[in-house]
Structures are given as structure tokens and as C-alpha cells.
Scaffold this motif. Structure first.
Motif, PDB file in Angstrom:
ATOM      1  N   THR A 131      90.135 -19.099  43.335  1.00 42.55           N
ATOM      2  CA  THR A 131      90.398 -17.662  43.303  1.00 42.55           C
ATOM      3  C   THR A 131      90.940 -17.263  41.933  1.00 42.55           C
ATOM      4  O   THR A 131      91.754 -17.977  41.337  1.00 42.55           O
ATOM      5  N   LEU A 132      90.499 -16.115  41.463  1.00 47.57           N
ATOM      6  CA  LEU A 132      90.929 -15.570  40.180  1.00 47.57           C
ATOM      7  C   LEU A 132      91.337 -14.122  40.390  1.00 47.57           C
ATOM      8  O   LEU A 132      90.603 -13.352  41.012  1.00 47.57           O
ATOM      9  N   GLU A 133      92.508 -13.744  39.888  1.00 49.15           N
ATOM     10  CA  GLU A 133      93.009 -12.382  40.062  1.00 49.15           C
ATOM     11  C   GLU A 133      93.051 -11.668  38.721  1.00 49.15           C
ATOM     12  O   GLU A 133      93.672 -12.138  37.770  1.00 49.15           O
ATOM     13  N   LEU A 134      92.395 -10.507  38.662  1.00 50.60           N
ATOM     14  CA  LEU A 134      92.355  -9.713  37.447  1.00 50.60           C
ATOM     15  C   LEU A 134      93.356  -8.568  37.531  1.00 50.60           C
ATOM     16  O   LEU A 134      93.542  -7.973  38.604  1.00 50.60           O
ATOM     17  N   SER A 135      93.988  -8.246  36.429  1.00 51.43           N
ATOM     18  CA  SER A 135      94.887  -7.096  36.397  1.00 51.43           C
ATOM     19  C   SER A 135      94.081  -5.816  36.221  1.00 51.43           C
ATOM     20  O   SER A 135      92.916  -5.836  35.801  1.00 51.43           O
ATOM     21  N   THR A 136      94.722  -4.686  36.553  1.00 52.19           N
ATOM     22  CA  THR A 136      94.008  -3.398  36.528  1.00 52.19           C
ATOM     23  C   THR A 136      94.826  -2.334  35.806  1.00 52.19           C
ATOM     24  O   THR A 136      95.295  -1.373  36.430  1.00 52.19           O
ATOM     25  N   PRO A 137      95.006  -2.446  34.505  1.00 50.49           N
ATOM     26  CA  PRO A 137      95.701  -1.370  33.776  1.00 50.49           C
ATOM     27  C   PRO A 137      94.861  -0.104  33.769  1.00 50.49           C
ATOM     28  O   PRO A 137      93.651  -0.144  33.515  1.00 50.49           O
ATOM     29  N   GLY A 138      95.472   1.012  34.108  1.00 51.89           N
ATOM     30  CA  GLY A 138      94.741   2.275  34.111  1.00 51.89           C
ATOM     31  C   GLY A 138      93.629   2.336  35.139  1.00 51.89           C
ATOM     32  O   GLY A 138      92.629   3.035  34.939  1.00 51.89           O
ATOM     33  N   ASN A 139      93.777   1.593  36.253  1.00 51.78           N
ATOM     34  CA  ASN A 139      92.819   1.605  37.361  1.00 51.78           C
ATOM     35  C   ASN A 139      91.452   1.046  36.994  1.00 51.78           C
ATOM     36  O   ASN A 139      90.460   1.305  37.683  1.00 51.78           O
ATOM     37  N   VAL A 140      91.363   0.302  35.906  1.00 46.33           N
ATOM     38  CA  VAL A 140      90.129  -0.397  35.556  1.00 46.33           C
ATOM     39  C   VAL A 140      90.469  -1.862  35.360  1.00 46.33           C
ATOM     40  O   VAL A 140      91.623  -2.223  35.116  1.00 46.33           O
ATOM     41  N   LEU A 141      89.456  -2.720  35.464  1.00 42.90           N
ATOM     42  CA  LEU A 141      89.702  -4.136  35.271  1.00 42.90           C
ATOM     43  C   LEU A 141      90.091  -4.407  33.819  1.00 42.90           C
ATOM     44  O   LEU A 141      89.530  -3.830  32.884  1.00 42.90           O
ATOM     45  N   SER A 142      91.040  -5.296  33.649  1.00 39.66           N
ATOM     46  CA  SER A 142      91.548  -5.626  32.328  1.00 39.66           C
ATOM     47  C   SER A 142      90.442  -6.176  31.436  1.00 39.66           C
ATOM     48  O   SER A 142      89.749  -7.144  31.807  1.00 39.66           O
ATOM     49  N   ALA A 143      90.269  -5.568  30.256  1.00 41.57           N
ATOM     50  CA  ALA A 143      89.241  -6.046  29.323  1.00 41.57           C
ATOM     51  C   ALA A 143      89.526  -7.480  28.870  1.00 41.57           C
ATOM     52  O   ALA A 143      88.606  -8.314  28.854  1.00 41.57           O
ATOM     53  N   PRO A 144      90.773  -7.823  28.486  1.00 42.66           N
ATOM     54  CA  PRO A 144      91.047  -9.224  28.121  1.00 42.66           C
ATOM     55  C   PRO A 144      90.808 -10.178  29.296  1.00 42.66           C
ATOM     56  O   PRO A 144      90.306 -11.291  29.105  1.00 42.66           O
ATOM     57  N   GLY A 145      91.147  -9.739  30.519  1.00 45.70           N
ATOM     58  CA  GLY A 145      90.919 -10.577  31.690  1.00 45.70           C
ATOM     59  C   GLY A 145      89.438 -10.823  31.926  1.00 45.70           C
ATOM     60  O   GLY A 145      89.018 -11.941  32.242  1.00 45.70           O
ATOM     61  N   LEU A 146      88.626  -9.778  31.757  1.00 41.68           N
ATOM     62  CA  LEU A 146      87.184  -9.927  31.920  1.00 41.68           C
ATOM     63  C   LEU A 146      86.601 -10.844  30.839  1.00 41.68           C
ATOM     64  O   LEU A 146      85.712 -11.665  31.114  1.00 41.68           O
ATOM     65  N   ALA A 147      87.119 -10.719  29.617  1.00 47.04           N
ATOM     66  CA  ALA A 147      86.634 -11.573  28.529  1.00 47.04           C
ATOM     67  C   ALA A 147      86.966 -13.032  28.806  1.00 47.04           C
ATOM     68  O   ALA A 147      86.140 -13.930  28.574  1.00 47.04           O
ATOM     69  N   GLN A 148      88.169 -13.269  29.312  1.00 49.45           N
ATOM     70  CA  GLN A 148      88.565 -14.636  29.637  1.00 49.45           C
ATOM     71  C   GLN A 148      87.708 -15.192  30.781  1.00 49.45           C
ATOM     72  O   GLN A 148      87.296 -16.354  30.755  1.00 49.45           O
ATOM     73  N   LEU A 149      87.430 -14.350  31.790  1.00 53.47           N
ATOM     74  CA  LEU A 149      86.583 -14.778  32.898  1.00 53.47           C
ATOM     75  C   LEU A 149      85.176 -15.098  32.402  1.00 53.47           C
ATOM     76  O   LEU A 149      84.581 -16.119  32.795  1.00 53.47           O
ATOM     77  N   ALA A 150      84.626 -14.251  31.531  1.00 47.07           N
ATOM     78  CA  ALA A 150      83.290 -14.498  30.996  1.00 47.07           C
ATOM     79  C   ALA A 150      83.243 -15.821  30.233  1.00 47.07           C
ATOM     80  O   ALA A 150      82.245 -16.562  30.318  1.00 47.07           O
ATOM     81  N   LYS A 151      84.304 -16.133  29.507  1.00 47.91           N
ATOM     82  CA  LYS A 151      84.365 -17.396  28.756  1.00 47.91           C
ATOM     83  C   LYS A 151      84.376 -18.585  29.702  1.00 47.91           C
ATOM     84  O   LYS A 151      83.673 -19.585  29.483  1.00 47.91           O
ATOM     85  N   ARG A 152      85.160 -18.477  30.789  1.00 46.63           N
ATOM     86  CA  ARG A 152      85.206 -19.569  31.763  1.00 46.63           C
ATOM     87  C   ARG A 152      83.846 -19.769  32.436  1.00 46.63           C
ATOM     88  O   ARG A 152      83.421 -20.889  32.694  1.00 46.63           O
ATOM     89  N   ILE A 153      83.186 -18.667  32.739  1.00 40.60           N
ATOM     90  CA  ILE A 153      81.874 -18.751  33.373  1.00 40.60           C
ATOM     91  C   ILE A 153      80.887 -19.443  32.436  1.00 40.60           C
ATOM     92  O   ILE A 153      80.081 -20.290  32.860  1.00 40.60           O
TER      93      ILE A 153
END
Length: 409
Positions: A231-253
Motif C-alpha cells: 500500500t502507498l499513501e499519497l498526500s493531497t495538498p490543495g485537494n490534488v495529489l501531491s506532485a512530488p508524491g506522484l513523481a516518486q511513485l512513477a520512479k518506483r513503478i
């Protein structure tokens, strides 16, 4: 627009998909006799149809063959904070009743919003009715289930509020038929197990309660099936998914090359996720990825960014040509309001709740229904355990809209 179980909670006080706590509005619940009866059947002289010979003969209750079966639908009052959700269920219930009312006497009882109000209304109704439908919230269902007062067939409209993955210990006369994001996540896990390529699975959510529950339910079921899930939990600043979190997830994928992703997210968040990780990676989700109803006000309202994403949802949201779905009218709303998928699902729940109650009124203890909320398997044997299972419809986004798949597990 309400677009998820999270926002349905704001409507119905049901945090995380028909869950959450009820807040008191009235100091005391009105008596059942003082609230309006929204519908009541004429006493019918028609005999109750005999049970299917193939079904078990020990039904959930012994109803007199000639007297009308008395049903009570218990819902929060229209003026309370949960009025929109309760009204959707009520309207669907009455739509089903209008098509199949033989030998049924129906009363709709409005209650206060608190758990104690609902419990008092339930206790009073159980002395005067044969079948009870309600409560609507997880906390109220928990109260009724643990009260020791369930002596009549009771069709609860939500799941009990239990910690973790504990199995509910229900009274013998209680069915829980509420829509459940947890059940959807487990069904997706079953689907994934049948068709996925070998490899790790990422279950992605945010810190929102319903999403964490969905991810946890998917994880638990998938591991039971022998799958490897993280399981991976992303933060939601400003009601959108965190851009750094998405970038990190994309790198792991890119590095770990998982077999697929389970997205415990809503539709707009899933678009963001897809944009970050690419369309090649298989992606699965729940009904909350479908923000549409079948009676959309704008036929050009589509989400092509989700093409290829797989999900499950109710037949009511996906299959206008389904025989069960086509039998019932679509709810009418304010012409200025955008169609609301969460209220549409609650309307469908009301339809199937009545159909289940009607079958029980015919003293059928075990039966299957092609319901508008899914394929339903019901068992309520007097003095024995109850069982309820709903199988929703598999779908895939094509040309911006979810379309049922040809193969259903």
C-alpha cells in the motif's frame, strides 16, 4: 457535484461509504404514530404466493397467509442533515413497491438523526411490524445489531461499524445489504487474481478514510489469494495529489515494474495518477472512479484520460438494457442540478432493499436476485445464520465512459 463515497458522507453522514457517526438533531425521536406515512398499501385479499418448492421451507418468519405483511422503512427525517441520502433511498424503495405491492402494507417512518433516536424508533416499530428496513448509517446498524432487540426480519441499509477486518456477528434475523466500498475492493482483488500477470501490486490511496479502508480491504483479500501487495499513501495538498508524491511513485513503478495498480481514489485523482504513471500500466478501481450516471445531462461529458482503466460498479450505473434496471424509472431531480452518481446508487439500494423485503415476505428463506445493485444471493433461515452477497458489474473505460466487460467473473 458529489463524486465519491467521501462526499456522499457529507450528504448522508456516512463517512467512508455509508459509514460515520450520526449527530443528534432532535432531543427525542417522535413516536412512530406521529410521523407521516408516505405510503400505505390497501389491504389485499390476495393470498401470499407459496414459496418456491426448491427453496428451504423454514422461512424467516411465519406470516399469516391472508393478512397483509406489515413493513416499516425507517429513515432519517427529510429536514435533517441526512435528508438527501434518505430521500434517495426512500424514492427507490417506493418505486419498487409501486411495481410489486401485493399483500404488503408499507409504512415509512421518519426518525431523528442520532443513533439513540434511531434505536428508539426501531424498538417501537419492531412491536408493530413484521419486517423492518433500516437503519441507514453504520453506527446505527451497529447499535441495533448489538441491542439484543432484533426479533423481526431486519434489512439494514449499511454495514456495521467494526474495527479492522473483523467479521460482523449479526443477529439471526438481520441482513446487512448496504453498499460497501470494502466489499467492492475485495471484489476487485478477486478479479485481479484471475487475470493479472505475475508481479507486485501497488494499492494507492490518500489519507481519506474511505480510501484507506478500500486499500486495506484490497490488500487483505489479495494476500489471502496469494498476491503480493504494497500500500502507498499519497498526500493531497490543495485537494490534488501531491506532485512530488506522484513523481516518486512513477520512479518506483519504472524501477520495480509492478504488475498493476489498484487505485483507491476518485475519478479526478485517478486521472492525475494515470497522467503521472502512464497508460501502459494496468489500473483497477472501485465505483468511485465512475463519476457518471446513465441519465447524464451532457452526453459529451466524458473522461478519455481513463480509457483502459478497469472498475466495478452497480448495474444501475452501467447497464441501461439490463432487464432489472429497465423495469424502474430514473429518479427526477432539479433540472438545474447535475446528475449525482452517489444519490443514484442510494436510489438503486432502495429498489433492491424492497425487493429483498418482498421475497422475505413471501417466506422465501434462500433466493437469488438479478438486482439493480448487482447479482444478489440472500439467505435468512429462521433460527439460523443469515448470508448476503452482492456481485457488482465489471467495466472498462472506453471512449471516455465505463462500459461493462464481456466476461464477468
Amino acid at each position: 457535484m458529489f463524486t465519491g463515497f467521501k462526499k456522499m458522507a457529507a450528504l448522508a453522514g456516512l463517512a467512508g461509504g455509508l459509514g460515520g457517526l450520526w449527530m443528534p438533531v432532535w432531543a427525542a425521536s417522535p413516536t412512530a404514530d406521529s410521523v407521516p406515512l408516505l405510503a400505505q398499501a390497501e389491504a389485499s385479499t390476495q393470498q401470499v404466493p407459496s414459496a418456491d418448492p426448491a427453496a428451504p421451507q423454514s422461512g424467516p418468519a411465519a406470516f399469516p397467509a391472508s393478512a397483509p405483511v406489515r413493513m416499516a422503512l425507517l429513515l432519517p427525517n427529510r429536514g435533517g442533515m441526512f435528508g438527501a441520502a434518505a430521500d434517495a433511498v426512500r424514492t427507490g424503495f417506493l418505486a419498487a413497491y409501486a411495481r410489486q405491492k401485493e399483500n404488503i402494507q408499507l409504512s415509512v417512518i421518519e426518525t431523528g438523526d442520532s443513533v439513540s433516536d434511531m434505536q428508539r424508533a426501531y424498538d417501537d416499530a419492531s412491536t408493530r411490524f413484521d419486517i423492518l428496513i433500516g437503519p441507514l448509517s453504520r453506527s446505527a446498524v451497529t447499535s441495533v445489531a448489538q441491542s439484543g432487540h432484533v426479533t423481526k426480519p431486519t434489512i439494514a441499509l449499511a454495514q456495521p461499524d467494526l474495527p479492522g477486518e473483523a467479521e460482523p456477528q449479526l443477529p439471526p434475523m438481520m441482513l446487512t445489504v448496504g453498499l460497501s466500498i470494502d466489499d467492492e475492493a475485495r471484489q476487485v482483488a478477486n478479479w485481479v487474481e484471475k487475470e493479472k500477470a505475475p508481479g507486485k501490486i501497488f494499492a494507492v490511496s490518500t489519507a481519506v478514510t474511505w480510501q484507506k479502508r478500500a486499500a486495506r480491504s484490497f490488500l487483505t483479500r489479495a494476500r489471502q489469494l496469494g498476491l503480493q501487495v504494497e500500500t502507498l499513501e499519497l498526500s493531497t495538498p490543495g485537494n490534488v495529489l501531491s506532485a512530488p508524491g506522484l513523481a516518486q511513485l512513477a520512479k518506483r513503478i519504472e524501477q520495480e515494474k509492478p504488475a498493476l495498480v489498484f487505485a483507491a481514489l476518485d475519478a479526478s485523482q485517478t486521472v492525475q495518477l494515470r497522467s503521472a504513471v502512464g497508460a501502459e500500466l494496468p489500473l483497477y478501481g472501485t465505483s468511485q472512479i465512475n463519476p457518471f450516471t446513465l441519465n447524464r445531462d451532457n452526453q459529451n461529458d466524458k473522461m478519455p484520460e481513463l480509457d483502459g482503466v478497469k472498475l466495478i460498479d452497480l448495474p444501475w450505473q452501467l447497464q441501461p438494457d439490463n432487464i432489472a434496471v429497465a423495469r424502474y424509472p430514473r429518479p427526477t431531480g432539479n433540472e438545474n442540478d447535475r446528475p449525482n452518481p452517489d444519490l443514484a446508487r442510494l436510489y438503486a439500494l432502495g429498489i433492491d432493499a424492497y425487493r429483498i423485503a418482498y421475497e422475505i415476505a413471501q417466506q422465501r428463506s434462500g433466493f437469488d436476485l438479478d438486482g439493480v445493485t448487482g447479482r444478489l444471493n440472500v439467505n435468512m433461515i429462521r433460527g439460523g445464520a443469515t448470508y448476503f452477497q452482492r456481485q457488482e458489474t465489471q467495466a472498462i473505460f472506453q471512449d471516455g465512459l465505463p462500459v461493462p466487460t464481456a466476461d464477468q467473473y
